[in-house]
Design an enzyme around this catalytic site. Structure first.
Site, PDB file in Angstrom:
ATOM      1  N   HIS A   1      37.309  38.577  38.831  1.00 21.79           N
ATOM      2  CA  HIS A   1      37.877  38.220  40.134  1.00 21.79           C
ATOM      3  C   HIS A   1      39.144  39.026  40.377  1.00 21.79           C
ATOM      4  O   HIS A   1      40.014  39.100  39.508  1.00 21.79           O
ATOM      5  CB  HIS A   1      38.191  36.732  40.211  1.00 21.79           C
ATOM      6  CG  HIS A   1      38.753  36.316  41.535  1.00 21.79           C
ATOM      7  ND1 HIS A   1      38.025  36.401  42.703  1.00 21.79           N
ATOM      8  CD2 HIS A   1      39.971  35.855  41.899  1.00 21.79           C
ATOM      9  CE1 HIS A   1      38.763  35.991  43.716  1.00 21.79           C
ATOM     10  NE2 HIS A   1      39.966  35.660  43.248  1.00 21.79           N
ATOM     11  N   SER A   2      39.241  39.645  41.551  1.00 19.18           N
ATOM     12  CA  SER A   2      40.398  40.426  41.972  1.00 19.18           C
ATOM     13  C   SER A   2      40.692  41.513  40.930  1.00 19.18           C
ATOM     14  O   SER A   2      39.838  42.355  40.684  1.00 19.18           O
ATOM     15  CB  SER A   2      41.590  39.486  42.201  1.00 19.18           C
ATOM     16  OG  SER A   2      42.561  40.089  43.003  1.00 19.18           O
TER      17      SER A   2
END
Length: 245
Positions: free
Chosen positions: A94-95
């Site tokens: 994530h990210s």
């Protein structure tokens, strides 16, 4: 073969489902987060062993210097993961974790190691697209104002600030190098209300795979949709990376 203790310090959950696991999911957290921020294992069957990356500088590795270079992170992680590819496996990032997962997969290809069955890349624009207003060089007060630390007291925010700056430095000094697309299928994920990335930037990941590509948006969800949406996320992962078979 790397030392077992070294692998355990970087990959939390490794060996946790040894009797039952038939697959592995390696999880790469977002900037400023540690392994305990992700609780996907509770929503996945015991046939999937969840190994969450614990980068230096956080939680039980708080005293270790945080990394500020993508190349350093990938050089450390790829050999550790390469030692644990005996079962089918996938990546979820994530990210910041999306970029590290992607570059780790490319390094595994260079090493000639078995590649992930699928990459789940969340909340991050495709490599090679420009950053929106880099933050790692901001003064402390301005950087704090941009951080999602609202639920933390002032002392803890100040304590976490150097880690956040290091993680942002890692992301924002990362330079994408052109290589052949990965042969791994990609599932790109985001919250529909994530104002840090738009659909065109997410769709840009399409050019980084020679296999299947799908884009999934979680309705009404913000950038950090992962917190509180573990069940829905686990279901999405399981559909594309079956727990058995």
């Amino acid at each position: 073969m790397t030392a077992p203790g070294l692998a355990a310090s970087w990959l939390r959950g490794l060996g946790s489902r040894e009797p039952t696991a038939r697959r592995r999911l390696f999880v790469f957290p977002h900037a400023g987060a540690g392994a305990s921020s992700y609780r996907l294992a509770a929503y996945l069957p015991d046939t999937v062993e969840v190994c969450t990356v614990q980068l230096p500088g956080r939680e039980n590795r708080f005293t270790d210097p945080a990394l500020t270079s993508m190349d350093e992170a990938v050089a450390a992680l790829a050999p550790l993961i390469a030692d644990h590819t005996d079962q089918p496996y996938a990546f979820f990032g994530h990210s910041m974790g999306s970029l590290i997962a992607f570059e780790t997969a490319r390094q595994l290809r260079r090493l000639g190691t078995r590649l992930p069955d699928r990459l789940f890349l969340s909340g991050m624009r495709a490599p090679g697209l420009p950053d929106r207003g880099p933050r790692h060089t901001l003064p402390d007060d301005e950087l704090l104002a941009t951080a999602e630390f609202d639920d933390l007291d002032a002392e803890l925010r100040e304590l976490l600030l150097p880690l956040l700056r290091a993680d942002l430095t890692l992301c924002e000094t990362y330079t994408h190098r052109t290589e052949a697309p990965l042969p791994c299928p990609l599932t790109v994920l985001a919250g529909s209300d994530d104002d840090s990335v738009d659909e065109a930037e997410l769709d840009g990941w399409r050019e980084h795979t020679s296999a299947d590509f799908e884009l999934h948006l979680f309705p009404g969800a913000p950038h950090l949709y992962v917190r509180g949406a573990e069940r829905q996320l686990a279901e999405t992962i399981t559909r594309a990376f079956p727990a058995r078979g």
